[in-house]
Design an enzyme around this catalytic site. Sequence first.
Site, PDB file in Angstrom:
ATOM      1  N   LYS A  56       0.849  -1.206   0.000  1.00 23.42           N
ATOM      2  CA  LYS A  56       0.000   0.000   0.000  1.00 23.42           C
ATOM      3  C   LYS A  56       0.877   1.246   0.000  1.00 23.42           C
ATOM      4  O   LYS A  56       0.622   2.199  -0.757  1.00 23.42           O
ATOM      5  CB  LYS A  56      -0.923  -0.018   1.232  1.00 23.42           C
ATOM      6  CG  LYS A  56      -2.030  -1.064   1.131  1.00 23.42           C
ATOM      7  CD  LYS A  56      -2.712  -1.379   2.460  1.00 23.42           C
ATOM      8  CE  LYS A  56      -3.724  -2.515   2.254  1.00 23.42           C
ATOM      9  NZ  LYS A  56      -4.351  -2.996   3.496  1.00 23.42           N
ATOM     10  N   GLN A 100      -4.528  -1.642   9.817  1.00 22.97           N
ATOM     11  CA  GLN A 100      -4.507  -2.965   9.193  1.00 22.97           C
ATOM     12  C   GLN A 100      -5.083  -4.030  10.127  1.00 22.97           C
ATOM     13  O   GLN A 100      -4.734  -4.093  11.309  1.00 22.97           O
ATOM     14  CB  GLN A 100      -3.055  -3.310   8.809  1.00 22.97           C
ATOM     15  CG  GLN A 100      -2.885  -4.599   8.036  1.00 22.97           C
ATOM     16  CD  GLN A 100      -3.449  -4.541   6.616  1.00 22.97           C
ATOM     17  OE1 GLN A 100      -3.504  -3.485   5.988  1.00 22.97           O
ATOM     18  NE2 GLN A 100      -3.873  -5.673   6.103  1.00 22.97           N
ATOM     19  N   ASP A 123     -11.173   2.605   4.367  1.00 19.24           N
ATOM     20  CA  ASP A 123     -11.549   1.185   4.387  1.00 19.24           C
ATOM     21  C   ASP A 123     -13.060   1.004   4.299  1.00 19.24           C
ATOM     22  O   ASP A 123     -13.538  -0.090   4.002  1.00 19.24           O
ATOM     23  CB  ASP A 123     -11.099   0.561   5.726  1.00 19.24           C
ATOM     24  CG  ASP A 123      -9.814  -0.244   5.608  1.00 19.24           C
ATOM     25  OD1 ASP A 123      -9.541  -0.772   4.520  1.00 19.24           O
ATOM     26  OD2 ASP A 123      -9.102  -0.336   6.623  1.00 19.24           O
TER      27      ASP A 123
HETATM   28  N1  GUN Z   1      -6.786  -6.908   6.313  1.00 23.80           N
HETATM   29  C1  GUN Z   1      -7.162  -7.641   5.237  1.00 23.80           C
HETATM   30  N2  GUN Z   1      -7.853  -6.873   4.361  1.00 23.80           N
HETATM   31  C2  GUN Z   1      -7.922  -5.627   4.910  1.00 23.80           C
HETATM   32  C3  GUN Z   1      -8.507  -4.394   4.488  1.00 23.80           C
HETATM   33  O1  GUN Z   1      -9.130  -4.284   3.416  1.00 23.80           O
HETATM   34  N3  GUN Z   1      -8.350  -3.350   5.325  1.00 23.80           N
HETATM   35  C4  GUN Z   1      -7.700  -3.457   6.514  1.00 23.80           C
HETATM   36  N4  GUN Z   1      -7.608  -2.372   7.270  1.00 23.80           N
HETATM   37  N5  GUN Z   1      -7.147  -4.574   6.933  1.00 23.80           N
HETATM   38  C5  GUN Z   1      -7.265  -5.656   6.133  1.00 23.80           C
END
Ligand code: GUN
Length: 298
Positions: A56, A100, A123
Amino acid sequence: MAVSTPRILDGRKLAATVLDECRAAADRLAQQGLVPGLAVVLVGDDPPSQVYVASKVRTCGELGFRSQKIVLPASTSQRELIGVVDRLNADPAVHGILVQSPLPVAIDAGEVVRAIDPRKDVDGFHPENVAKLALEDPSGFVPCTPAGCMRMIAAAGVVTAGAEVVVIGRSRIVGKPMALLLMARGVDATVTVAHSRSRDLAAVCRRADILIAATGRPGMVRADWVKPGAVAIDVGITRVADATKPSGYRLCGDVAYDEVAPLCSAITPVPGGVGPMTIAMLMANTLEAARRLSGKHP
Ligand code: GUN
């Protein structure tokens, strides 16, 4: 029964197109003095999460976005983590905040999500954004993986109106928002949400014109779960030990690809399917957050 050679839905290629659009929009914003900023918070040392967070942050750099990676020890308390979120909420250079998942068990993930300013919740997990999705209010943020799946289905020209769609998995990250997106006006699918406790899961899945697998159980969807001609969207991305790989593992989807693909009209591979789309939609959400917070619309 083999239908024909399935169309492989290339998530890397489509993600590259979405990212090109984001880069072009970011360039126009930069001319107005606005640089989109994403803060990613990682608590603990879960290896897959480390890879996702690095990816990311790298993608932000490729698009000319600002990014902050905040790594906290697994021993971080909920109060400390919410303190970090509060600081990011108040930082005008940060337009998107992502904490995350998974978080250490001692932390209440729901409380942390509620602490994020919904206008920075790229998110789409904050209750205000969940409600907006359910209400079909476009001023919210849509979770990135379901948004990526929708974009793939649309790009493949798959007709959703009136289609039977089965979503396997009811998580707040994928299954539930996926179902809401598919039943929205204009998409008009007939949606069934199935899960590990569904009675005769195979028979439920065999009804699907579009089957979306989001269980996190590698290879769970077998050939006899799939109607010939169906479209299979595989959200699974589980590390499975593999001594022949330099990393010691390979990534496995929820769909038993080799036996299911010949039955399908179209299918997403793992890796290279839904995964790259998740990051692309995160960048699109971050760009949109920057526009909304600044009032600038390139
Ligand atoms: N862990 C796995 N997928 C995601 C996501 O889309 N966002 C976040 N914050 N954590 C994740």
